[in-house]
Design a protein around this motif. Structure first.
Motif, short mmCIF file in Angstrom:
data_model
loop_
_atom_site.label_atom_id
_atom_site.label_comp_id
_atom_site.label_asym_id
_atom_site.label_seq_id
_atom_site.Cartn_x
_atom_site.Cartn_y
_atom_site.Cartn_z
N VAL A 1 16.02 48.27 84.44
CA VAL A 1 16.46 49.04 85.60
C VAL A 1 16.93 48.14 86.75
N GLN A 2 16.66 46.85 86.64
CA GLN A 2 17.14 45.91 87.65
C GLN A 2 17.07 44.49 87.09
N VAL A 3 18.06 43.69 87.46
CA VAL A 3 18.07 42.28 87.07
C VAL A 3 18.08 41.45 88.34
N GLY A 4 17.12 40.56 88.47
CA GLY A 4 17.03 39.68 89.63
C GLY A 4 17.06 38.23 89.19
N HIS A 5 16.80 37.36 90.15
CA HIS A 5 16.84 35.92 89.86
C HIS A 5 15.76 35.22 90.66
N HIS A 6 14.93 34.44 89.99
CA HIS A 6 13.92 33.63 90.65
C HIS A 6 14.58 32.30 91.00
N GLU A 7 14.83 32.07 92.27
CA GLU A 7 15.61 30.90 92.69
C GLU A 7 14.94 29.57 92.37
N GLU A 8 13.66 29.43 92.66
CA GLU A 8 12.98 28.16 92.44
C GLU A 8 12.96 27.77 90.97
N ALA A 9 12.74 28.74 90.10
CA ALA A 9 12.68 28.46 88.67
C ALA A 9 14.06 28.57 88.02
N ASN A 10 15.05 29.07 88.75
CA ASN A 10 16.40 29.28 88.25
C ASN A 10 16.38 30.05 86.93
N MET A 11 15.74 31.23 86.99
CA MET A 11 15.67 32.07 85.79
C MET A 11 15.79 33.54 86.16
N PRO A 12 16.40 34.32 85.26
CA PRO A 12 16.49 35.76 85.50
C PRO A 12 15.12 36.41 85.38
N VAL A 13 14.94 37.48 86.14
CA VAL A 13 13.75 38.30 86.08
C VAL A 13 14.22 39.74 85.93
N TYR A 14 13.59 40.49 85.05
CA TYR A 14 14.01 41.85 84.73
C TYR A 14 12.93 42.84 85.11
N LEU A 15 13.33 43.95 85.76
CA LEU A 15 12.43 45.08 85.93
C LEU A 15 12.74 46.03 84.80
N VAL A 16 11.72 46.31 83.98
CA VAL A 16 11.91 47.14 82.80
C VAL A 16 11.03 48.38 82.92
N ASP A 17 11.67 49.56 82.76
CA ASP A 17 10.94 50.83 82.77
C ASP A 17 10.52 51.13 81.34
N PHE A 18 9.22 51.02 81.09
CA PHE A 18 8.68 51.30 79.76
C PHE A 18 8.14 52.72 79.66
N GLY A 19 8.42 53.56 80.66
CA GLY A 19 7.92 54.93 80.65
C GLY A 19 6.54 55.06 81.25
N VAL A 20 5.63 54.19 80.88
CA VAL A 20 4.26 54.22 81.42
C VAL A 20 4.15 53.38 82.68
N ALA A 21 5.05 52.42 82.84
CA ALA A 21 5.06 51.54 84.00
C ALA A 21 6.39 50.79 84.06
N VAL A 22 6.77 50.41 85.27
CA VAL A 22 7.91 49.51 85.47
C VAL A 22 7.32 48.12 85.61
N VAL A 23 7.73 47.22 84.72
CA VAL A 23 7.10 45.91 84.62
C VAL A 23 8.14 44.82 84.82
N GLY A 24 7.79 43.81 85.61
CA GLY A 24 8.63 42.63 85.76
C GLY A 24 8.46 41.74 84.54
#
Length: 83
Positions: free
Chosen positions: A46-69
């Protein structure tokens, strides 16, 4: 300057948990260390972000029971239910 690491997955993409996902304390209403999603559980990015210090993508995923990074190693493309 460091090159921005591009995300492997896209917003709206169907994914599955590549590992069991536990609450690290960031999911309200759930005990810390509680199992949130079992390996193979389907979800949608549901959203794609970026962790600047680690230079890696981070994803918010809706699994139905919870939205998890999630990090890339914690998810995989969803291939449908096993037959």
């Amino acid at each position: 300057m460091i090159d921005l690491r591009m995300p492997k997955y896209d917003w709206g993409q169907a994914v599955a948990a590549a590992v069991d996902l536990y609450n690290d304390g960031t999911v309200p209403g759930s005990e810390e260390d509680a199992l949130l999603v079992v390996e193979g559980g389907p979800g949608e990015i549901v959203q794609v972000g970026h962790h600047e210090e680690a230079n890696m993508p981070v994803y918010l995923v809706d699994f139905g029971v919870a939205v998890v990074g999630c990090l890339e190693e914690e998810i995989r493309p969803f291939r449908g239910p096993a037959r």
